[in-house]
Enzyme design. Structure first.
Site, short mmCIF file in Angstrom:
data_model
loop_
_atom_site.label_atom_id
_atom_site.label_comp_id
_atom_site.label_asym_id
_atom_site.label_seq_id
_atom_site.Cartn_x
_atom_site.Cartn_y
_atom_site.Cartn_z
N SER A 153 3.35 1.99 -3.58
CA SER A 153 4.36 0.73 -3.10
C SER A 153 5.67 1.39 -3.27
O SER A 153 6.24 2.37 -2.45
CB SER A 153 4.08 -0.40 -4.17
N ASP A 483 -0.56 -6.21 3.89
CA ASP A 483 -1.88 -5.93 2.80
C ASP A 483 -1.24 -7.01 1.64
O ASP A 483 -1.73 -6.85 0.39
CB ASP A 483 -1.58 -4.62 2.07
N HIS A 536 -2.58 -5.33 -1.74
CA HIS A 536 -1.63 -4.45 -2.11
C HIS A 536 -2.11 -3.75 -3.37
O HIS A 536 -1.87 -2.39 -3.66
CB HIS A 536 -0.36 -4.86 -2.43
#
Length: 581
Positions: A153, A483, A536
């Protein structure tokens, strides 16, 4: 079973000739803290939430520790193995790496304080220097084998910043590793769910401390979260905290209208939002990818959307041709409220909204839509102090000339469109992410009804009453493929096109690979978060992703694990983006 045993044996055999270091650079690293102040010990999120928020906030002037409070990220593997009890983050991947022989001497978790700007993690904690030293130490003590770095991320752009910092001379504010440091020490960077080009949800967070979930909660219980009677002001306090974190500005959409679209066009153009009556209760986009159909659903509804309008005030403003939208030069508006002494303040909360005149608030919302370019002007208008502080550390444009000396400044290093990858032709860059889940792409706002009564209230809110005929417009939020947190265009563009081959962003032509994981929800509650999730965070338990990471960690190249694997329209979307490469 025999095949599985042989596969494990091959992986273990390959691991003997390459020693890999695993670095975790992700937003979960700071959720556990070592605390150097006695007062936070009394803070509890349930019983004393304001105390908890106060200790997680940073100084609004410096973006560093507020007076009397020091909160630090926990070091080591425990920093991010679990987000909460029974809710894994990196634990599953760590366990699997251990099964093929990894241990403390060649497995490292690089936690950092993700609230700070990337530059300030070095200023305050020397996080970049510690990371450089750790890589060099493990490289030297493990037979001079290159490392594999696995960011997640926001960690992907943090490590991108590191790649530039580490080779920059000391006198220019870098790590002094010199040209060739990355080529010498790093085998591959395996980015999981990378937010390379930002996320639209960062805009709504800074504008009104909202996202799709908050908008949904508001629709269920209108006025509760910001009740003036109860003086909860939940979102106001969350905004005060988030506005003190420079890192959120790092996640604002990068590349402006060239990447995210203008008022009339966008990279997702031609994207069909499909609605099946038989699956109307599902918010999944697994049927987005036409190539995966075997049976045609009962009904199809197309709804053209203008995704380039990241913020639109009113549904009409999100749909009208740009020629019919009212024009507004936000730089000409006045923020000063001459009647501020007569205004009412709710509770003890204060924000930069206090300084805005009612007239300017109304004008901002008058039938106006904002793109990825103009939304930065909007944020500079509503929160000038925050943006001045944060934009000293981050930039969101596209470089005209990367050889211009100005791009030697650290504020450009985390933007892949304003910095070069290191010259390391043998290094590999991966973009691994989930697809097939509705992901926040743009928002429909309205004026908050309480803004007349309470001077300190947030004057704008997502209009949760706005819905479309399909899953692409729900509760005032437009969704695209992704996602659930990062849209496909942000996670995949750089590996699919921006860095593909020799480009000005990738001067050595290092190989890049796109590996997508199609989301499959768990079949029952017994499967918990599932083993094929593309979400995610839950993707960290995806068996396909784990297999890919293990093979790379065991020495396999991108070509050996199968090269690109693509389910989304990322290649077509990338071709629609026209920027100088």
């Amino acid at each position: 079973m025999d095949c599985k045993r042989k596969k494990k044996e091959r992986i273990k055999e390959r691991r003997r000739w390459i020693v890999t270091v695993y670095f975790d650079l992700n937003e979960f690293s700071g959720y556990h803290f070592e605390v150097y102040t006695c007062s936070i010990n009394c803070c509890n999120l349930i019983y004393r939430p304001l105390c908890w928020l106060e200790h997680l906030s940073l100084d609004s002037e410096t973006g560093l520790d507020p007076p009397g409070i020091r909160v630090r990220a926990v070091p080591g593997l425990v920093a991010a193995d679990h987000f909460a009890p029974c809710y894994f983050a990196w634990a599953v991947l760590i366990e699997n790496l251990a099964k093929i022989g990894y241990e403390g001497k060649n497995l490292h978790m690089a936690s950092y304080d993700w609230r700070l700007s990337f530059h300030n993690t070095e200023v305050r904690d020397q996080s970049l220097s510690r990371l450089k030293s750790k890589i060099e130490l493990m490289y030297a003590t493990n037979g001079y084998k290159k490392v594999v770095v696995v960011p997640h991320s926001m960690g992907a752009i943090y490590f991108l910043h590191f790649l530039k910092w580490v080779e920059t001379p000391l006198h220019d504010g870098g790590g002094g590793g010199g040209p060739g440091w990355c080529a010498k020490h790093i085998k591959a960077v395996v980015n999981i769910g990378p937010a390379f080009l930002g996320v639209p949800k960062a805009v709504s967070n800074l504008l009104s401390a909202e996202g799709k979930d908050i908008a949904y909660a508001r629709s269920l219980a209108p006025g509760l979260l910001d009740s003036e009677l109860l003086k909860l002001q939940t979102l106001e306090h969350l905004m005060r905290m988030s506005h003190s974190w420079d890192s959120i500005v790092s996640l604002l959409p990068k590349g402006g209208e060239a990447i995210w679209g203008d008022l009339d066009s966008h990279a997702e153009e031609g994207h069909n939002c499909i609605y099946s009556k038989r699956k109307s209760s599902q918010l999944l986009l697994s049927n987005l990818h036409r190539q995966n159909y075997s049976v045609k659903p009962e009904s199809w509804v197309k709804e053209p959307a203008k995704y380039g309008r990241i913020i639109a005030f009113g549904k009409r403003a999100s749909e009208l041709p740009s020629s019919q939208l009212s024009t507004l030069n936000i730089k000409e508006l006045s923020r000063v409220d001459c009647t501020s002494n007569d205004s009412t303040s709710c509770g003890e909360f204060w924000s930069e909204y206090n300084e805005m005149s009612r007239e300017s608030i109304v004008k901002v919302a008058e039938n106006t839509a904002y793109t990825a370019t103009t939304v930065l002007d909007l944020l500079r208008f509503i929160a000038p102090k925050m943006m001045r502080r944060a934009e000293a550390h981050f930039s969101h444009g596209i470089a005209d000339d990367l050889d211009d000396p100005k791009y030697g400044h650290y504020k450009y290093w985390s933007n892949p469109l304003e910095t070069k990858l290191p010259y390391a032709p043998e290094m590999e860059m991966y973009c691994l992410y989930g697809v097939g889940i509705p992901t926040e792409r743009s928002y429909i706002y309205k004026l908050a009804t309480s803004s007349n009564k309470c001077k300190s209230s947030i004057p704008f809110t997502i209009d949760g009453s706005v819905n479309g005929d399909d899953v692409c417009l729900k509760g005032g939020t437009r969704f695209a493929d992704g996602d659930e947190s990062v849209p496909v265009i942000s996670a995949g563009y750089m590996c699919a096109k921006g860095w593909r081959g020799k480009t000005r962003f990738n001067p050595s032509g290092m190989e890049t690979f796109v590996r997508e994981y199609k989301h499959k929800p768990p079949g029952s509650l017994l499967e918990s978060r599932g083993t094929e999730s593309g979400a995610h965070v839950d993707i960290m338990g995806n068996v396909g992703l784990i297999d890919d990471v293990l093979r790379i960690a065991a020495g396999a190249s991108g070509q050996e694990i199968g090269g690109d694997r693509i389910y989304s329209d990322v290649m077509r979307m990338s071709e629609r983006i026209s920027i100088k490469l």
